[in-house]
Design an enzyme around this catalytic site. Structure first.
Site, PDB file in Angstrom:
ATOM      1  N   LYS A 176      39.035   8.469  39.366  1.00 18.63           N
ATOM      2  CA  LYS A 176      37.957   8.958  40.231  1.00 18.63           C
ATOM      3  C   LYS A 176      38.376  10.311  40.777  1.00 18.63           C
ATOM      4  CE  LYS A 176      35.206   7.957  44.299  1.00 18.63           C
ATOM      5  NZ  LYS A 176      34.808   6.955  45.297  1.00 18.63           N
TER       6      LYS A 176
ATOM      7  N   LYS B  55      34.966   8.501  36.703  1.00 17.17           N
ATOM      8  CA  LYS B  55      33.912   8.942  37.613  1.00 17.17           C
ATOM      9  C   LYS B  55      34.199  10.338  38.120  1.00 17.17           C
ATOM     10  CE  LYS B  55      32.015   7.703  42.036  1.00 17.17           C
ATOM     11  NZ  LYS B  55      32.154   6.904  43.204  1.00 17.17           N
TER      12      LYS B  55
HETATM   13  C1  PBG Z   1      32.979   5.892  48.003  1.00 15.12           C
HETATM   14  C2  PBG Z   1      32.099   6.033  46.842  1.00 15.12           C
HETATM   15  C3  PBG Z   1      31.500   7.236  46.460  1.00 15.12           C
HETATM   16  C4  PBG Z   1      30.700   6.958  45.357  1.00 15.12           C
HETATM   17  C5  PBG Z   1      30.811   5.595  45.073  1.00 15.12           C
HETATM   18  N1  PBG Z   1      31.698   5.027  46.004  1.00 15.12           N
HETATM   19  C6  PBG Z   1      31.562   8.592  47.073  1.00 15.12           C
HETATM   20  C7  PBG Z   1      32.806   9.144  47.574  1.00 15.12           C
HETATM   21  O1  PBG Z   1      33.907   8.877  47.068  1.00 15.12           O
HETATM   22  O2  PBG Z   1      32.708   9.888  48.541  1.00 15.12           O
HETATM   23  C8  PBG Z   1      29.873   7.999  44.671  1.00 15.12           C
HETATM   24  C9  PBG Z   1      28.777   7.557  43.777  1.00 15.12           C
HETATM   25  C10 PBG Z   1      27.788   8.612  43.459  1.00 15.12           C
HETATM   26  O3  PBG Z   1      27.931   9.803  43.782  1.00 15.12           O
HETATM   27  O4  PBG Z   1      26.784   8.243  42.817  1.00 15.12           O
HETATM   28  N2  PBG Z   1      33.926   4.936  48.045  1.00 15.12           N
END
Ligand code: PBG
Length: 327
Positions: free
Chosen positions: A194, A247
């Site tokens: 991520k 991601k």
């Molecule tokens: C946070 C989380 C995020 C997303 C999913 N879980 C955002 C972040 O890390 O700030 C993002 C998903 C998206 O942008 O569609 N735990």
């Protein structure tokens, strides 16, 4: 010329024989935002056609997805500010509306596959995925909170736990906690690679979960790095992850391919909110053709190696698939 590649493109039938990649709606997971209350269907401005739903209106929405062959969902809670604190205690509180909603959805639609989100940010007054102390994110102290949250979600009926926090060691810690409580059949889809991405903006609008100070760069990965994804993947694999996720998806197709070629478990990709917003904005302006661009975008993620795709386009894709409108 003995070899004329165009022969394999000459008709719809032949093109289909030669088609290397297919995308079925059952390979999609639909993200949905939940709020406490009744009669709420509140559109997220930066995420057109996506809503914060109260449970009463979400149930028929889920039913309509199941009817068109879309059976997997990832649910995110939009939590009121007064319920947030530094330790995210509401995340596993008895009366947590999100956990109650999970239970109701599972009871009504046992065939639906429900994935949850494990991270502190929706419940944290600091807006970070881990515990904040003097401006630093505490790794090991966060693990216990994540494990409590995971067990609570498993108790509520979650099929797949999705740790999105990027703390070190959390997959193993969560796995052990789930197993100790008897949830050996509950899967873990780890957000393995991520990245600290600008493409999460609309999601943070939806949950009002942006960090109150600083950024997420001490735990989310540096967008410049590829090999580091293997370090994360080795750990998650060893710690028992059932799926590994990359991601965002589109700007990281190389990472999806890397994990797909190196590991023998399902690889997921999250086609995140900013990727959705980008395409929707262009289509709403008449600059791109949604009917063509949307399936092409999803197919590219599948072609890179994703077995499952988390995407805000899931319902739109499933509808068109059912109506025979896709390749
Ligand atoms: C946070 C989380 C995020 C997303 C999913 N879980 C955002 C972040 O890390 O700030 C993002 C998903 C998206 O942008 O569609 N735990």
């Amino acid at each position: 010329m003995f070899r004329r590649p165009r022969r394999n493109r000459k008709s719809k039938a032949v093109r289909f024989h030669a088609q290397e990649t297919h995308l079925h709606p059952r390979q999609l997971i639909y993200p949905l935002f939940l709020v406490d209350g009744q009669g709420i269907k509140d559109e997220v401005k930066s995420l057109p056609e996506n809503y914060r739903w109260s449970l009463d209106l979400l149930l028929p929405e889920i039913e309509s997805c199941l009817e068109i062959g879309l059976d997997s969902f990832v649910l995110f809670p939009a939590v009121a500010d007064h319920l947030k604190d530094q330790v995210a205690s509401y995340s596993y509180a008895e009366d947590n509306f999100y956990l109650k909603a999970l239970q109701t959805i599972k009871e009504k639609f046992p065939e639906a596959c429900l994935m949850t989100d494990v991270a502190m940010d929706p419940y944290s007054s600091d807006g970070h995925d881990g515990l904040v102390h003097n401006g630093e994110i505490l790794n090991d102290e966060t693990l216990d909170i994540l494990a409590k949250m995971s067990v609570a979600q498993a108790q509520a009926g979650a099929d797949i736990i999705g740790p999105s926090d990027m703390m070190d060691g959390r997959v193993g810690y969560i796995r052990e906690s789930l197993d100790e409580e008897g949830f050996t059949d509950v899967s873990i889809m780890s957000y393995t690679a991520k990245y600290a991405s600008a493409f999460y903006g609309p999601f943070r609008d939806a949950l009002d979960s942006a960090p109150k100070s600083g950024d997420k760069k001490t735990y989310q990965m540096n967008p410049a790095n590829q090999r580091e994804a293997l370090v994360e993947a080795d750990l998650d694999y060893a710690e028992g992850a059932d799926y590994m996720m990359v991601k965002p998806a589109l700007p990281y197709l190389d990472i999806i391919q890397l994990l797909k070629t190196n590991y023998d478990i399902p690889i997921a990709a999250y086609n995140v909110s900013g990727e959705y917003a980008m395409l929707m904005a262009a289509c709403q302006n008449g600059w791109l053709d949604f009917e063509k661009a949307m399936p092409e975008m999803l197919l590219s993620i599948r072609r890179a190696g994703a077995d499952v795709i988390l995407t805000y386009f899931a319902k739109a894709y499933a509808k068109r698939f059912r109506d025979g409108k896709l390749g």
